[in-house]
Enzyme design. Structure first.
Site, short mmCIF file in Angstrom:
data_model
loop_
_atom_site.label_atom_id
_atom_site.label_comp_id
_atom_site.label_asym_id
_atom_site.label_seq_id
_atom_site.Cartn_x
_atom_site.Cartn_y
_atom_site.Cartn_z
N ASN A 22 51.05 91.20 74.27
CA ASN A 22 51.14 91.49 72.84
C ASN A 22 52.53 91.99 72.49
O ASN A 22 53.08 92.85 73.21
CB ASN A 22 50.12 92.56 72.43
N ARG A 50 44.32 87.34 74.85
CA ARG A 50 45.09 87.35 76.10
C ARG A 50 44.24 86.97 77.31
O ARG A 50 44.67 86.13 78.12
CB ARG A 50 45.77 88.71 76.29
#
EC number: 6.2.-.-
Length: 822
Positions: free
Chosen positions: A41, A23
């Site tokens: 996520n 990320r």
């Protein structure tokens, strides 16, 4: 106002993309390209939305797979185009909170060795994590062993009980920091603590451990090791026993306490330079040692001053040594202390902390209870290990010199599990199948969609504690993947604990159960990994597997069409007797006697009655070998009578038992203290002779065509054995051992060539534990290529029983697809 050229899309990314810095990588990439949107996520993977100029979005999507973080792996990227959202234009890109639900498609990252950046932090006196034994970032550290469930967030790991201090919280929340959302992130102020105890002390941690106190603890542990004591150390996936690898007395004491008289012990060295000083490393060896997975790597020992400083008791049977580098910050911190004022680089035996045949110790109290007779002191910490995972063991791929090649697994566990194996025979909607595995070197396999997840090495299912570990692994893997099997596949042998487990579960849960013959499962494992669904041949060479005819198989040539779910045996090693049944596995001299009797030679070999050749390793002339000679000579008349009458002397086509018989005939291993010992000594003996570039000429003479029923080509074991006798008499034991390997490889290749002419198949899968013999694994593919055949070796899994569960699961998937169920 939105730009007229703006586009918007949503991408769902699957694979190893959580807990690996994916990320923040996406965030940085999006910021660089000037994009708006978000990333987070989810249970389906990482979901990201992008909006910006079309050229920038396309550049982002091109760069994404090309610039991945070190531990990230992409399995899929699904793009959906959306109409631009005016509210997003010009807004900063964001990382949003994780969301979860059942039925996820996320791949959990394996545990990774400490990275160079974290090592620098630990070795910088100005850094807050100087000497801290639990340093990590998104590029390294524990994952699988501390994870309870998905999504992989701190709250679902064993780090949940360690609240972040302000400094760690700032790093954890900064997308530009390499510790952004590194779930195990910690420092001496807020993280796990380290302490040393003796048997009489309590296992509870001290109230607070300062950096200085931790350094003192490590120095105390180092002093114990220097003094020859045995230390139980709480590692990544369980406890390890450590001692000084340069002290004979310490190594001998460890062997005695573990009841492990001969089997090789792995050694941890501080760095690659120390490894180069002890071993002859190829680029492939170095690449494996330095890889993020940091397995134990089997390396050829270098003879010289540095190598001789290691205890000869480490690996008495083999010319290789299992080497690993520090893979946790605790290991690194301990070695840093040991290295202070050391004349030679420190070298520690680092082996599994368990009683013989039992699983690793997991918790502090368990270790103090179970290891009291083995360890002199305990180096403990208070970060819980949730999953037992042993060290992986690998060699370089047969014939490999390139650094980029894959490991050739002997044991697949830490660093590689739960990395999945892609399956060409299954799609995303495929049902879940469980392969229950074998009895020895047990693993189990679960499929999910187009992937197979093979568990870590569990061990030999010969006692209740290891079977409980097997059940523990099954439950955890199912919970982590959020799947339940719709079909179970087990071995044909009714007494395997894995088969009984599958039977009981199938009965309890009303699931269908398939039984697949042991060597067919070996063949299916390699063919499934290689994507060979049409007809192919397979040479399956191991110690023991129950055949469909009730006999003991182990040297089989199989034709299999995995896609059609069909297989048949086309060849084998000609069977010979196992006098005394399983006793012959522990006493290979019985096998040599059986083959001598088959050749009508009743005299005992000189190697059983005389002293061994003076050129052989000194360790092989130990008391065990002398005692075995006396026992063999005393019991030989009784064994001959058993053989003549056919009493308790079942037949076997086992390649492993043939290796045992030859080793016994040459006088180097009459009894065994661990599985594979005779074959390991035989391979080392062959290494003392000059290696040929190819198998010797004339190996077709050992091949016997089908003679009535069964319609099988056979390699004549007795003829190979007679050739060993002749070679030993004329040229010595080492030359005989080397030529045996070559003749066996050549004979098997000739048999495969006959089957290829009959079936039209050119691909030959190679499987079974005998392929972990590096010499055979090099010569056999070479001989097959000489016949224009294409050898297939497993890359993702061991060739032995550790990879067999994949074959069972793959077979089950095809059975469900073709609806061929009981």
């Amino acid at each position: 106002m939105k730009n007229a050229t703006d586009i918007r899309c949503r991408c769902l990314v699957g694979g190893q993309v959580q807990g690996v810095g994916f990320r923040p990588f996406v965030y940085r990439l999006a910021v660089e390209e000037g994009l708006s949107g978000q990333v987070g996520n989810t249970s389906d993977g990482v979901c990201l939305e992008l909006q910006g100029e079309a050229a920038a979005v396309e550049r982002f999507l091109r760069r994404l797979p090309e610039e991945l973080p070190p531990l990230a792996r992409l399995a899929r990227l699904e793009r959906t185009d959306l109409p631009p959202d005016p509210a997003l234009s010009g807004t900063p890109f964001q990382i949003v909170q994780s969301t979860g639900r059942s039925g996820h498609s996320v791949l959990v990252s394996p545990d990774m060795g400490i990275c160079a950046d974290c090592l620098r932090d630990m070795r910088d006196p100005r850094n807050p994590r100087f000497g801290y034994a639990f340093t990590n970032c998104t590029n390294c550290g524990p994952r699988y062993t501390i994870t309870r469930s998905i999504p992989y967030d701190r709250a679902t790991t064993s780090m949940a009980c360690f609240p972040l201090c302000p400094r760690c919280a700032a790093e954890y929340g900064d997308p530009l920091d390499r510790r952004f959302h590194a779930q195990p992130v910690a420092c001496p102020e807020c993280g796990p603590r380290l302490w040393l105890v003796t048997h009489a002390q309590d296992s509870a941690p001290p109230a607070r451990v300062t950096p200085g106190a931790a350094r003192t603890t490590l120095r105390q542990a180092a002093d114990l090791l220097r003094n020859g004591d045995i230390l139980a150390l709480k590692g990544l996936g369980g406890f390890q026993l450590a001692c000084d690898a340069r002290q004979d007395a310490a190594v001998a004491r460890l062997r005695e306490r573990k009841s492990r008289p001969h089997k090789a012990l792995a050694v941890m060295l501080p760095d690659g330079e120390a490894a180069r000083g002890l071993c002859d490393l190829s680029p492939a060896h170095e690449a494996l040692l330095l890889s993020p997975e940091k397995p134990i790597v089997l390396c050829p020992l270098r003879r010289g001053a540095a190598a001789d400083a290691l205890s000869p008791l480490l690996a008495p049977d083999t010319g290789t040594l299992g080497i690993m580098l520090p893979y946790t910050p605790l290991h690194a911190a301990l070695f840093d202390v040991l290295d202070e004022d050391a004349a030679l680089p420190p070298a520690l035996v680092m082996t599994s902390a368990n009683a013989r045949g039992e699983p690793l110790c997991l918790g502090n109290r368990e270790a103090l209870s179970r290891l009291g007779a083995q360890a002199d002191a305990f180096l403990l910490h208070n970060r819980d290990i949730l999953v037992r995972v042993d060290d992986s063991v690998a060699g370089v791929f047969p014939g490999s010199t390139d650094a980029g090649n894959q490991p050739f697994f002997h044991r697949r566990a830490r660093g590689y599990v739960p990395r999945p194996v892609p399956l060409a025979l299954a799609g995303e909607d495929a049902p879940t199948v469980c392969g229950a595995g074998a009895e020895l070197k047990a693993t189990l396999c679960l499929t999910r969609g187009g992937y197979a997840f093979v568990s870590q090495h569990i061990g030999d299912l010969e006692n209740l504690p290891t079977f409980r570990f097997y059940e523990e692994v099954s439950a955890h893997l199912e919970n982590l993947l959020e799947v339940r099997p719709q079909l179970l596949v087990c071995d044909l042998h009714p007494d395997f604990l894995s088969a009984r487990w599958a039977e009981d579960r199938a009965r309890r849960e009303g699931l269908p159960l398939l039984r697949l013959q042991h060597h067919a499962a070996h063949a299916a494992a390699v063919l499934a990994e290689c994507g060979e669904l049409d007809g192919a041949l397979a040479l399956c060479l191991d110690g023991t597997g129950l055949g469909e005819d009730g006999q003991i198989w182990g040297g089989e040539l199989i034709h299999m069409a995995l896609g059609d779910l069909s297989w048949r045996r086309l060849g084998r090693l000609r069977p010979f007797a196992l006098p005394g049944g399983e006793a012959a596995i522990r006493e290979p001299w019985r096998l040599a006697l059986a083959l001598r009797e088959q050749l009508a030679q009743t005299s005992l070999p000189a190697s059983w009655t005389d002293a061994p050749d003076r050129d052989l390793p000194a360790a092989w002339s130990d008391a065990l070998l002398h005692d075995a000679r006396a026992a063999a000579c005393a019991q030989a008349p009784m064994l001959r009578e058993m053989l003549r009458r056919g009493v308790n002397s079942p037949l076997t086509s086992s390649c492993g038992r043939l290796f045992d018989a030859v080793a016994a005939e040459l006088g180097i291993c009459l009894t065994t203290s661990y599985e594979g010992q005779a074959a390991i000594r035989l391979e080392r003996l062959a290494g003392l002779a000059t290696r040929p570039d190819a198998p010797p000429e004339g190996t077709e003479a050992f091949l016997r065509p089908p003679d009535g029923a069964p319609d099988l080509w056979e390699v004549d074991c007795a003829a190979l054995f007679a050739a060993v006798q002749a070679d030993a008499a004329t040229d010595g034991a080492a030359a005989a051992a080397l030529r045996f390997h070559g003749r066996l490889a050549g004979s098997l290749a000739h048999m495969a060539a006959q089957a290829a002419a009959r079936t039209g198949c050119r691909a030959v899968a190679l499987a079974g534990g005998c392929l972990q013999n590096a010499l055979l694994a090099r010569l056999l593919p070479q001989a097959l290529r000489g016949h224009g055949l294409r050898p297939l070796l497993p890359v993702e899994l061991p060739p032995g029983d550790g990879g067999l569960s994949l074959g069972q699961a793959a077979w089950g998937l095809r059975a469900l697809r073709l609806r061929q169920l009981p």
